[in-house]
Design a protein around this motif. Structure first.
Motif, PDB file in Angstrom:
ATOM      1  N   ILE A  38     -14.515 -30.477  -6.264  1.00 20.02           N
ATOM      2  CA  ILE A  38     -14.970 -30.594  -7.655  1.00 20.02           C
ATOM      3  C   ILE A  38     -14.855 -29.242  -8.357  1.00 20.02           C
ATOM      4  CG2 ILE A  38     -16.966 -31.026  -9.127  1.00 20.02           C
ATOM      5  CD1 ILE A  38     -15.699 -33.550  -8.028  1.00 20.02           C
ATOM      6  N   LYS A  41     -11.216 -28.705  -9.092  1.00 22.09           N
ATOM      7  CA  LYS A  41     -10.784 -29.526 -10.229  1.00 22.09           C
ATOM      8  C   LYS A  41     -11.142 -28.865 -11.553  1.00 22.09           C
ATOM      9  CE  LYS A  41     -11.646 -34.031 -12.396  1.00 22.09           C
ATOM     10  NZ  LYS A  41     -12.397 -35.302 -12.312  1.00 22.09           N
ATOM     11  N   SER A  42     -12.284 -28.162 -11.602  1.00 22.13           N
ATOM     12  CA  SER A  42     -12.713 -27.527 -12.847  1.00 22.13           C
ATOM     13  C   SER A  42     -11.762 -26.422 -13.291  1.00 22.13           C
ATOM     14  CB  SER A  42     -14.126 -26.960 -12.678  1.00 22.13           C
ATOM     15  OG  SER A  42     -14.126 -25.869 -11.766  1.00 22.13           O
ATOM     16  N   TRP A  53     -12.594 -38.641  -8.646  1.00 24.43           N
ATOM     17  CA  TRP A  53     -13.184 -37.568  -7.836  1.00 24.43           C
ATOM     18  C   TRP A  53     -14.681 -37.536  -8.127  1.00 24.43           C
ATOM     19  CZ3 TRP A  53     -10.059 -32.552  -6.671  1.00 24.43           C
ATOM     20  CH2 TRP A  53      -8.823 -32.894  -6.130  1.00 24.43           C
ATOM     21  N   PRO A  55     -18.472 -36.725  -6.841  1.00 29.28           N
ATOM     22  CA  PRO A  55     -19.211 -35.967  -5.822  1.00 29.28           C
ATOM     23  C   PRO A  55     -20.175 -36.825  -5.014  1.00 29.28           C
ATOM     24  CG  PRO A  55     -19.999 -35.461  -8.044  1.00 29.28           C
ATOM     25  CD  PRO A  55     -18.757 -36.256  -8.208  1.00 29.28           C
ATOM     26  N   TRP A  67     -10.621 -40.464  -2.680  1.00 28.65           N
ATOM     27  CA  TRP A  67     -10.239 -39.760  -3.911  1.00 28.65           C
ATOM     28  C   TRP A  67      -8.714 -39.730  -4.028  1.00 28.65           C
ATOM     29  CZ3 TRP A  67     -13.632 -34.712  -4.408  1.00 28.65           C
ATOM     30  CH2 TRP A  67     -15.000 -35.071  -4.384  1.00 28.65           C
TER      31      TRP A  67
END
Length: 641
Positions: A38, A41-42, A53, A55, A67
């Protein structure tokens, strides 16, 4: 003084603490994979394909990923990322990925990442790294892969890397696949001696000898460079520096000795040459289909200017399945002007001992940068389909570009539909037109599959851009050029911007090419040229779809079909079906318009003739058609003026 003795329970406590440390991944270095992914991805942009995706959901369920874009091990750990063809950009956060110690492979093929090569050494145990078809650039450090002894596959092709090939790549002991094609690497190739290694260094700026360890590779792996030695031609022996200096000095003295005589002769020859050129410009060429040789001289004059650019007169080839030639070959070739279209002039060049090629000059691409232009041309050059005119080579100049393609023997579809014929010369029959539109549909389908990131995979579909080979198979041309054509010019002249959605709402969609396909279908069936294509402004003449709809709405008759189209017996019903498909493609309401996949499937389902029973149902209605026929399958067509 008494010695200190630890209590009997202290060793047991220390042992317990040690066990807890080992079993705690967070404390001992192994971070929570979901949290790290995660966080990774940011650092990305345009992550619409990664919406699952979550969490709260484990990334892996055993070998099956929960995912999208993950590869999982049997134990549920993350083995790799496979984030291909997603339009991603931003930063590849190697620090965060390094916290997931089970990762062994990373693939970001065909995205939009920029900048220098990520620091791969942060994930030492990597087995594969796949970064082809992005916008990475800059020099790769020679030690960028040092010590990565587990690395087996490295794919960095179709980027903009420069400098020398990193020497550390040649030191990877189990490397089996190395793809560095279509970059700007320069210098010599390092010595690669790995067993079973497959490489691709095509279309770079490499020079020198091919190393001994790579002599078993396919010759195409080295095309587009200045290399020699097996598997290419032998290297020429070079002279030593001292001998070169002597030769150069002698040459200079010789030139100085004759320069006075040359100046005297040039003045006389200049006058004679001007007279000869004037005579050539007015002398007809009986072997040429055009009136004079002026076109050929004009082409040679224009191409001469390309020799004085920063590229030094070099064509950039995109295909390894064709024999290469140089700009000098085009200068020496005889040439015919084929025409002057929306983008610029086209020439047919007859090369010695080679099939003819078409050279097209583009002036309206000056807003696109060199790296972006190179990357897009490589993408178009990688396309291969029987119904696409292959892009063979290109030439970059800041204010003007050249694109080189094959020559189509039977000209364009437009010339067969609209050029005036002799009374005894037949037009295209129904079987040929059906064959052509099926091929067009197949070519468009391939463009939509291979160029998913473009909203207009073609963008300029019209009958003059459908070329025909010697067997009347269609070849789509001028496709995929919207990203490199200057926006103002594109919106002024390209067919996609004649669509209802752009003329009324100033936007295009994936269905805009479908509208162009519909107009092309109606043009083929009616023999009428789309008059609105000739309007340079917006809101000009009504399009062909509007005209067909008005005729059908009044009273359906077979008169709508081109009188020059000889129909196959029992083929009228299939013609009608194609007309209905064309009208569905021309829906002004985008929501009602069919998409490309539906249009292609319906076109491929057409036959040259229908069964006898089906034909009889049409024939029983008098002239073979009726307004009821247009209502089959609840067919309707809406136009909003």
């Amino acid at each position: 003084m008494a010695r200190f003795r630890p209590p009997y329970w202290l060793p047991h406590v220390l042992t317990l603490i040690h066990i807890l440390l080992i079993s705690s991944p967070v404390i001992y270095g192994q971070q929570d994979p979901a949290a790290q992914l995660i966080k990774f991805k940011s650092s990305l942009n345009n992550t619409g394909d990664l919406t699952n995706w979550d969490p709260n959901v484990p990334p892996c369920a055993g070998e099956s990923p929960n995912w999208k874009g993950l590869i999982c091990n049997k134990d549920g750990s993350v083995f790799g990322l496979q984030l291909q063809n997603m339009g991603l950009s931003g930063t590849i956060d190697m620090d965060t990925l390094a916290q997931i110690t089970s990762i062994r492979t990373l693939s970001f093929i065909n995205n939009s990442f920029e900048g220098t090569l990520p620091n791969l050494l942060k994930i030492g145990p990597l087995r594969g790294i796949f970064l082809s078809y992005n916008k990475f650039s800059g020099v790769i450090d020679g030690d960028a892969f040092k010590g990565m002894s587990s690395l087996r596959k490295v794919e960095l092709g179709n980027n903009n890397f420069v400098g020398k090939i990193p020497i550390s790549l040649s030191q990877l002991p189990i490397l089996v696949d190395l793809q560095l094609q279509d970059n700007q690497f320069e210098g010599e190739i390092p010595d690669f001696e790995q067993n079973d290694l497959k490489v691709n260094f095509a279309n770079n700026k490499l020079d020198g000898h091919i190393p001994k360890g790579l002599r078993n590779q396919d010759p195409s792996s080295f095309a587009g460079n200045d290399l020699c030695g097996k598997p290419l031609s032998n290297c020429k022996k070079t002279l030593n520096k001292k001998l070169i200096i002597i030769i150069v000095a002698a040459s200079v003295l010789a030139v100085l000795a004759i320069i006075i005589m040359t100046l005297f002769i040039l003045r006389t020859r200049k006058t004679r040459k001007n007279k000869n050129i004037k005579r050539q410009l007015t002398k007809p060429d009986r072997k040429n289909t055009y009136k004079t040789n002026a076109n050929e001289i004009q082409m040679q004059t224009k191409l001469e200017t390309y020799k004085r650019t920063d590229n030094g007169g070099k064509l950039h080839f995109l295909r390894t399945d064709r024999e290469r030639f140089e700009l000098e070959d085009l200068l020496r070739a005889s040439a015919d002007v084929l025409g002057s279209g929306s983008f610029g002039s086209s020439y047919k060049a007859m090369l010695a001992d080679r099939p003819p090629v078409v050279v097209k000059r583009f002036k309206e691409m000056s807003n696109v940068g060199k790296e972006e232009f190179y990357a897009h041309m490589r993408l178009l050059g990688s396309l291969s389909h029987p119904n696409l005119l292959p892009l063979l080579a290109f030439y970059y100049k800041k204010d003007e570009k050249l694109l080189v393609t094959d020559f189509a023997e039977n000209g364009s579809l437009a010339s067969h539909l609209h050029v005036k014929r002799r009374p005894d010369e037949p037009g295209l029959d129904w079987a040929t037109r059906l064959k052509i539109i099926k091929g067009v549909a197949q070519g468009l389908d391939h463009l939509y599959n291979e160029l998913p990131r473009l909203s207009l995979p073609h963008g300029h579909l019209k009958s003059s851009n459908v070329l025909l080979d010697d067997e009347f198979n269609p070849l789509l041309s001028d496709y995929g050029l919207v990203p490199v054509i200057n926006k103002e010019h594109a919106q002024h002249l390209m067919v996609a911007y004649k669509s209802p959605e752009f003329t009324q709402h100033k936007h295009t969609t994936k269905k805009t090419d479908v509208w162009c396909l519909g107009i092309l279908i109606l043009e083929m069936l009616t023999g009428k040229f789309p008059a609105n294509y000739l309007e340079q402004g917006k809101g000009g003449k009504p399009d062909l779809g509007t005209w067909v709809n008005s005729v059908v709405r009044e009273e359906w008759t077979g008169e709508v079909f081109d009188k020059d189209m000889k129909g196959t017996k029992n083929g009228e019903g299939e013609m009608l079906k194609l007309l209905k498909i064309g009208m569905r493609c021309c829906e002004w309401d985008i929501a009602r318009r069919c998409d490309m996949r539906e249009a292609v499937e319906k076109i491929q389902g057409l036959k040259e003739r229908e069964d006898d029973e089906e034909y009889s149902s049409y024939a029983s209605e008098g002239d073979g058609y009726s307004s009821r026929a247009m209502d089959d399958d609840n067919f309707s067509f809406s136009v909003t003026n």
